[in-house]
Write a protein that holds these residues in place. Structure first.
Motif, PDB file in Angstrom:
ATOM      1  N   LYS A  31      -2.509  -8.817  -9.909  1.00 36.71           N
ATOM      2  CA  LYS A  31      -3.415  -7.533  -9.563  1.00 36.71           C
ATOM      3  C   LYS A  31      -3.252  -6.731 -10.620  1.00 36.71           C
ATOM      4  O   LYS A  31      -2.072  -6.239 -10.897  1.00 36.71           O
ATOM      5  N   ARG A  46      -0.435   3.884  -3.257  1.00 38.72           N
ATOM      6  CA  ARG A  46      -1.416   3.158  -2.308  1.00 38.72           C
ATOM      7  C   ARG A  46      -1.750   1.576  -2.692  1.00 38.72           C
ATOM      8  O   ARG A  46      -1.240   0.620  -1.520  1.00 38.72           O
ATOM      9  N   SER A  47      -2.272   1.644  -3.674  1.00 44.32           N
ATOM     10  CA  SER A  47      -2.405   0.018  -4.037  1.00 44.32           C
ATOM     11  C   SER A  47      -1.256  -0.674  -4.265  1.00 44.32           C
ATOM     12  O   SER A  47      -1.561  -1.963  -3.793  1.00 44.32           O
TER      13      SER A  47
ATOM     14  N   ASP B  14      -8.809  -6.553  -7.376  1.00 44.93           N
ATOM     15  CA  ASP B  14      -8.753  -7.814  -7.056  1.00 44.93           C
ATOM     16  C   ASP B  14      -8.961  -8.631  -8.172  1.00 44.93           C
ATOM     17  O   ASP B  14      -9.513  -8.087  -9.491  1.00 44.93           O
ATOM     18  N   ALA B  36      -7.064  -0.584  -5.248  1.00 43.01           N
ATOM     19  CA  ALA B  36      -7.144  -1.258  -3.950  1.00 43.01           C
ATOM     20  C   ALA B  36      -8.435  -0.893  -3.443  1.00 43.01           C
ATOM     21  O   ALA B  36      -8.580  -0.048  -2.634  1.00 43.01           O
ATOM     22  N   GLY B  37      -9.454  -1.786  -3.507  1.00 45.76           N
ATOM     23  CA  GLY B  37     -10.724  -1.401  -2.813  1.00 45.76           C
ATOM     24  C   GLY B  37     -11.866  -0.417  -3.437  1.00 45.76           C
ATOM     25  O   GLY B  37     -12.756   0.058  -2.896  1.00 45.76           O
ATOM     26  N   ILE B  39     -11.940   2.696  -4.186  1.00 46.17           N
ATOM     27  CA  ILE B  39     -12.014   3.812  -3.329  1.00 46.17           C
ATOM     28  C   ILE B  39     -11.711   4.942  -4.212  1.00 46.17           C
ATOM     29  O   ILE B  39     -11.124   4.996  -5.140  1.00 46.17           O
ATOM     30  N   MET B  70      -9.618  -5.513   1.131  1.00 46.14           N
ATOM     31  CA  MET B  70      -9.627  -4.408   1.895  1.00 46.14           C
ATOM     32  C   MET B  70     -10.268  -4.190   3.200  1.00 46.14           C
ATOM     33  O   MET B  70     -10.101  -3.386   4.109  1.00 46.14           O
ATOM     34  N   LEU B  72      -9.710  -6.415   5.335  1.00 48.02           N
ATOM     35  CA  LEU B  72      -8.881  -6.798   6.186  1.00 48.02           C
ATOM     36  C   LEU B  72      -7.674  -5.799   6.472  1.00 48.02           C
ATOM     37  O   LEU B  72      -7.316  -5.829   7.630  1.00 48.02           O
ATOM     38  N   VAL B  73      -7.581  -5.063   5.536  1.00 52.20           N
ATOM     39  CA  VAL B  73      -6.585  -3.921   5.721  1.00 52.20           C
ATOM     40  C   VAL B  73      -7.026  -2.840   6.677  1.00 52.20           C
ATOM     41  O   VAL B  73      -6.069  -2.097   7.483  1.00 52.20           O
ATOM     42  N   LEU B 104      -4.276   4.159   3.784  1.00 53.09           N
ATOM     43  CA  LEU B 104      -4.301   2.720   3.149  1.00 53.09           C
ATOM     44  C   LEU B 104      -5.729   2.367   2.467  1.00 53.09           C
ATOM     45  O   LEU B 104      -5.985   1.846   1.727  1.00 53.09           O
TER      46      LEU B 104
END
Lengths: 150, 150
Positions: A31, A46-47, B14, B36-37, B39, B70, B72-73, B104
């Motif tokens: 990642k 957070r990630s 990802d 992550a995501g 965002i 994300m 699923l998170v 998160l």
């Protein structure tokens, strides 16, 4: 999907190096999190929490690089603040809040910044004690990566 | 060094897609921020402020992708909290603070998440009014990128 090497890399957004190429990673090995200055800002933390506690990551590498632009931001927050004020409705005195410079995350020493990130993850209460954390610096001039010994 | 296309991309950490390959970017074309995501967390906003107000970035693309983990998170924060509690000294009730799920950053709809990020940048008080912001979603199944119309 967990990364094949159970690895997460925190690297800089800078364009002078490809994270995968520098570390010899294949697609899917890790990642990759990137931000201005490869620092442990709130979003990167957070990630990493998602990586470690949801995606099976066991190793974290913080990858700095020589001549990082964030070494200029450390003493250049006023220039940024003036540009914000000139292009938005926010007056300069509101941009220059007491925590603005710290929030921008600039630093003077690339290696020290990597070392600080490594220590932050190692001592963070939400990170497992057996997480392996490694600090690396990529040299833009000779293309080599060297570890930060601590 | 400013990016050649005056572009910053916010993408996911990802591993199933290479940002440069998906968007046909050459090395040096864009600053690439990944989390992550994809965002607009605090660190990504910080990185974009540096891009826009110090590095001459005039265009921002938020690049989501189908089947993002994300999603699923967003409903799996309890699983993450239990893992944190099981591998650290922090008891479960302290991990599960009222803002833990929001922090998160999980979400249910990939397109809606991209749209929210685009709106956040467009309406952010520290972003110039003439900044161009584009939302994109990469389809992991057919390899295509489509814009999010708003």
């Amino acid at each position: 999907m967990p990364p094949a090497l159970e690895l997460a890399v925190v690297a800089c957004m800078d364009t002078r190096h490809s994270v995968e190429k520098v570390l010899g990673l294949k697609h899917g090995d890790a990642k990759v999190i990137r931000n201005a200055g490869n620092i442990l800002d709130d979003g990167t933390l957070r990630s990493l929490i998602v990586c470690v506690h949801r995606l099976g990551v066991k190793h974290v590498a913080i990858l700095g690089h020589t001549k990082c632009g964030m070494t200029l931001v450390g003493r250049g927050e006023f220039r940024i603040a003036k540009n914000i004020s000139a292009t938005t409705d926010v007056p300069l005195h509101e941009v220059m809040r007491p925590d603005f410079q710290r929030w921008l995350g600039g630093f003077e020493d690339v290696e020290e910044n990597v070392r600080r990130g490594v220590q932050l993850i190692r001592t963070h209460p939400l990170m497992p004690r057996d997480l392996q954390v490694l600090g690396l610096v990529y040299d833009n001039e000779n293309g080599r990566v060297h570890p930060i010994i601590d």
